[in-house]
Design a protein around this motif. Structure first.
Motif, PDB file in Angstrom:
ATOM      1  N   ARG A 120       1.308  -0.953   0.200  1.00 52.59           N
ATOM      2  CA  ARG A 120      -0.057   0.041  -0.028  1.00 52.59           C
ATOM      3  C   ARG A 120       0.516   0.949   0.002  1.00 52.59           C
TER       4      ARG A 120
ATOM      5  N   LYS B  53      -7.803  -0.463  -4.673  1.00 53.54           N
ATOM      6  CA  LYS B  53      -8.056   0.377  -3.133  1.00 53.54           C
ATOM      7  C   LYS B  53      -7.745   1.816  -3.719  1.00 53.54           C
TER       8      LYS B  53
ATOM      9  N   GLU C  12      -8.956  -5.474   1.761  1.00 51.12           N
ATOM     10  CA  GLU C  12     -10.588  -4.563   1.500  1.00 51.12           C
ATOM     11  C   GLU C  12     -11.460  -5.070   0.506  1.00 51.12           C
TER      12      GLU C  12
ATOM     13  N   ASP D 183     -14.539  -5.994  -1.740  1.00 43.87           N
ATOM     14  CA  ASP D 183     -15.578  -5.692  -1.423  1.00 43.87           C
ATOM     15  C   ASP D 183     -16.674  -6.912  -1.272  1.00 43.87           C
TER      16      ASP D 183
END
Length: 435
Positions: free
Chosen positions: A101, A155, A185, A187
């Motif tokens: 990230r 994301k 995360e 969805d």
């Protein structure tokens, strides 16, 4: 080419170019029978939706699905898997996710604009895609790292919804994959795979909404399906077998280099591992180490066939020649295991990912270094780049004319439009010209 259990080449041989071309040859994903099967699956899913997805999933994955609810996983199922895995595994996933990230945050692009002297505004608006589908392989092995590498950049880009498909043969699925989906995360998650999963993502079904782009690796049926739906949706790439090319000056521990080569050879029988070095004795040492360490690997049979069919130890006359050969190959992974790798970096034109220095194992890039491990293969690094945030962002041009700008640009546009014989274009532009 001499070959014991791995090929040996010399760049000074008169027929080296032909030998190298033969070594690199790989038949791309183009199989008429596979394409016919995939075309039928795509059409059935497009016409029949969930019913076709269930039918093919039951047939190919040996499932007993009766309804769409049987292949939909709830967010709770992901968080429960995250709780079930060991502490060390969870920490490893979280460290990897954080690093991926952080790296991809640097790739975010922002909108921009500038104003000309007459008040006309020009620019570019950057927006994320609305919905993306990621394909994660299942079956023979589980790949939680693929979840992180595909979902996290989406994301970071700001994609509204990330839907993930992963096959679950006989209903089995790895907790690590589910836990990675929770950490990334994701969805929505669907336990389907193959061409039917690609079709569901591309065309949509009663249960699965269609996406704007499909990313992630898969087998020949998945790759063929991605190729077939390209244009209806975007895709990341058609990936070939994994590759590693190592350039070494002969001063790195040969056991390290041998294991780096084996780390890619164990992927599958078509993976490619190549070493370029100006030291013949070092090549001998690496070959001996390969033979010794290969016997200790659980996937020794796969790695041995990869080395035999597509591997090579290549003697070069200099590191400069090694760089030239590397640029010709345009490898997916390039290790530069030399005393001063920074000095060679400016000469490297084509590589998916570049690993500098003796301590930088390619495997670190596969899991936790931060850069994406979805990379161009089969020489496509000549014109393609690693998967990144930019793959999930779109660019729209902005043009906002002032009255003065419309007058000036209108005259230019009208002249060019008349030259092209497009009268309506010319009149549209001249309507806004000052009389």
């Amino acid at each position: 080419m001499t070959r014991k259990f791995i090929g040996r080449l010399s760049a000074v041989d008169t027929d080296f170019d032909g030998q190298l071309k033969q070594l690199l040859a790989w038949e791309a994903v183009a199989n008429k029978q596979v394409e016919e099967i995939v075309a039928e699956i795509l059409q059935q899913v497009r016409n029949r939706g969930d019913a076709a997805v269930i039918e093919y999933t039951n047939r190919f994955d040996r499932r007993n699905l009766t309804g769409a609810e049987d292949f939909c996983l709830t967010p709770q199922a992901l968080t429960e898997a995250l709780a079930r895995i060991g502490v060390e595994e969870r920490e490893a996933l979280e460290v990897s996710a954080r690093r991926v990230r952080e790296y991809h945050e640097h790739q975010k692009q922002g909108s921009w604009r500038y104003t000309e002297a007459d008040g006309t505004v020009l620019g570019q608006q950057i927006t994320p895609m609305e919905r993306v589908g990621i394909y994660v392989p299942g079956g023979k092995a589980s790949y939680p790292s693929s979840v992180l590498m595909n979902a996290i950049p989406a994301k970071v880009a700001g994609v509204d919804s990330v839907a993930m498909v992963v096959p679950a043969p006989e209903g089995e699925i790895s907790d690590l994959v589910l836990a990675a989906a929770a950490i990334a995360e994701v969805d929505q998650m669907f336990t389907i795979g193959g061409a039917q999963a690609v079709a569901a993502l591309a065309y949509g079904t009663e249960t699965i909404a269609s996406v704007d782009k499909i990313v992630g690796p898969g087998n020949i049926f998945v790759a063929s399906a991605k190729r077939a739906v390209f244009g209806h949706v975007a895709i990341d790439m058609i990936a070939g077998p994994s590759e590693i090319l190592v350039i070494c000056d002969g001063a790195t521990d040969p056991d390290w280099i041998a294991m780096d080569l084996l780390s890619q050879a164990e992927h599958d029988e078509q993976a490619q591992a190549i070493l370029l070095c100006p030291d013949a004795e070092f090549l001998d040492a690496v070959e001996s180490s390969l033979e010794r360490q290969l016997a200790e690997l659980p996937r020794a049979t796969i790695a041995a066939k990869s080395l035999m069919d597509r591997g090579a130890l290549i003697l070069v006359d200099s590191l400069e020649q090694a760089i030239k050969i590397s640029n010709r190959i345009a490898p997916e992974h390039l290790e530069v295991s030399v005393a001063d790798p920074e000095s060679l970096l400016p000469q490297i034109r084509h590589a998916g990912a570049i690993f500098l220095g003796r301590y930088t194992a390619e495997a670190l890039g596969d899991y936790c270094a931060g850069p994406n491990h979805v990379l161009p293969t089969s020489g496509t690094a000549r014109f393609s780049s690693p998967l990144g945030v930019y793959d999930f962002q779109k660019r729209s041009s902005i043009i906002y004319c002032s009255p003065q700008g419309a007058d000036q640009l209108g005259r230019v546009a009208a002249t060019l439009a008349c030259g092209e014989g497009l009268e309506a274009h010319a009149r549209s532009a001249t309507f806004r010209i000052k009389k």
